[in-house]
Design a protein around this motif. Structure first.
Motif, PDB file in Angstrom:
ATOM      1  N   UNK A   1      68.501  45.518 -13.142  1.00 22.59           N
ATOM      2  CA  UNK A   1      67.462  46.517 -12.890  1.00 22.59           C
ATOM      3  C   UNK A   1      66.665  46.764 -14.154  1.00 22.59           C
ATOM      4  N   UNK A   2      65.384  46.874 -14.004  1.00 19.83           N
ATOM      5  CA  UNK A   2      64.504  47.168 -15.121  1.00 19.83           C
ATOM      6  C   UNK A   2      64.453  48.674 -15.361  1.00 19.83           C
ATOM      7  N   UNK A 133      64.808  51.503  -7.339  1.00 18.65           N
ATOM      8  CA  UNK A 133      65.362  52.810  -7.665  1.00 18.65           C
ATOM      9  C   UNK A 133      66.883  52.743  -7.670  1.00 18.65           C
ATOM     10  N   UNK A 134      67.495  53.842  -8.128  1.00 14.74           N
ATOM     11  CA  UNK A 134      68.956  53.831  -8.238  1.00 14.74           C
ATOM     12  C   UNK A 134      69.536  55.229  -8.251  1.00 14.74           C
ATOM     13  N   UNK A 135      70.805  55.288  -7.861  1.00 19.38           N
ATOM     14  CA  UNK A 135      71.651  56.467  -8.023  1.00 19.38           C
ATOM     15  C   UNK A 135      72.818  56.039  -8.903  1.00 19.38           C
ATOM     16  N   UNK A 136      73.121  56.859  -9.909  1.00 18.90           N
ATOM     17  CA  UNK A 136      74.289  56.605 -10.756  1.00 18.90           C
ATOM     18  C   UNK A 136      75.244  57.783 -10.587  1.00 18.90           C
ATOM     19  N   UNK A 213      75.303  47.691 -17.971  1.00 21.84           N
ATOM     20  CA  UNK A 213      75.677  47.439 -16.582  1.00 21.84           C
ATOM     21  C   UNK A 213      74.523  47.617 -15.619  1.00 21.84           C
ATOM     22  N   UNK A 214      73.723  48.650 -15.835  1.00 18.59           N
ATOM     23  CA  UNK A 214      72.565  48.897 -14.969  1.00 18.59           C
ATOM     24  C   UNK A 214      71.577  47.738 -15.066  1.00 18.59           C
ATOM     25  N   UNK A 215      71.333  47.279 -16.267  1.00 20.48           N
ATOM     26  CA  UNK A 215      70.399  46.158 -16.459  1.00 20.48           C
ATOM     27  C   UNK A 215      70.876  44.897 -15.744  1.00 20.48           C
ATOM     28  N   UNK A 219      77.326  47.003 -10.304  1.00 15.24           N
ATOM     29  CA  UNK A 219      77.373  48.268  -9.577  1.00 15.24           C
ATOM     30  C   UNK A 219      78.614  49.101  -9.876  1.00 15.24           C
ATOM     31  N   UNK A 220      79.704  48.468 -10.284  1.00 17.85           N
ATOM     32  CA  UNK A 220      80.891  49.200 -10.715  1.00 17.85           C
ATOM     33  C   UNK A 220      81.083  48.936 -12.198  1.00 17.85           C
TER      34      UNK A 220
END
Length: 255
Positions: A1-2, A133-136, A213-215, A219-220
């Motif tokens: 993810x950017x 988009x994302x939820x963390x 990890x996000x980049x 996901x875990x």
């Protein structure tokens, strides 16, 4: 993810992991909004990181959450919701059975679990409307193995871990582009853990692993000792329990 150019909302962002997250996400070129209950701490965070936007809000309070959502809409919305806010009660003393134990448990569940669901529900349509988009959600090493001293905290994080996985799968079934990340920290050197003598990592180390990890769309995201405990808990559950709950803590749970 950017991450560059994205707008992220970080709950519990005025100190500890949240403040370090704000710093590092700003460094990655993101626009950062932080929330917290304490206006004084938020003002101090603003002095440290002038580029952040601060909004006082308590995730436990439904009305606060609605007002937060409205303020974020007015700011143009977000691309990433980082549910970082969390609380822990004092260690459970087995010699005391009173209403305070129940009040603490309710408070922990309201913040650590229901507060996350409340914000996710408010922001999900906004996040679905974004191209990426994302939820963390921050769970814990204790979502793998419970701790004798922190039964409700461990329970809230276990509940959140299961919820996070199901949310991710539901969004996949709906062909949604919202990515759902779970961050599993070990013990981190923050205000909440100041009195503990456990091995700790710094907020800087944790957030660095989170962003990596996000980049990578990992996901875990298990960090530090959480990686090892995950493997041990699967194959040697009794050993894992004893690692988290060494004999020396038993005495502290008695009268």
């Amino acid at each position: 993810m950017n991450i560059k150019g994205k707008t992220i909302l970080i709950t519990g962002g005025a100190s500890g992991i949240g403040l370090e997250s704000a710093k590092q996400f700003l460094g990655e070129g993101a626009n950062v909004i932080i929330t917290g209950r304490n206006q004084t701490k938020l003002d101090a965070a603003k002095r440290i990181l002038p580029l952040v936007t601060i909004i006082q809000s308590d995730v436990e309070n439904p009305e606060d959450s609605k007002v937060l959502f409205e303020k974020v809409v007015a700011l143009g919305g977000i691309d990433i919701l980082y549910n970082n806010a969390g609380v822990g009660s004092p260690a459970l003393n087995l010699g005391i059975a009173n209403e305070q134990i129940l009040r603490n448990a309710i408070y922990e569940m309201n913040v650590n679990y229901f507060g996350v669901i409340r914000l996710n529900t408010l922001f999900i349509d906004m996040l679905k409307s974004r191209k990426e988009s994302a939820i963390i959600n921050t769970t814990s090493i204790l979502s793998l193995v419970p701790a004798l001293e922190e039964p409700t905290y461990a329970a809230t994080k276990t509940a959140l871990s299961f919820y996070t996985r199901i949310l991710r799968k539901n969004l996949e079934i709906l062909n949604s582009g919202v990515k759902v990340f779970e961050l599993l920290p070990p013990v981190v050197a923050t205000e909440m853990t100041a009195k503990r003598n456990d091995k700790k990592i710094t907020p800087e180390q944790l957030v660095k692993a989170l962003i990596s990890g996000v980049k990578k769309d990992q996901f875990t995201i298990r960090v530090g000792d959480t990686k090892l405990l995950y493997i041990v808990s699967r194959f040697f559950p009794k050993l894992a329990f004893n690692l988290v709950n060494p004999k020396k803590i038993y005495a502290s749970l008695k009268y």
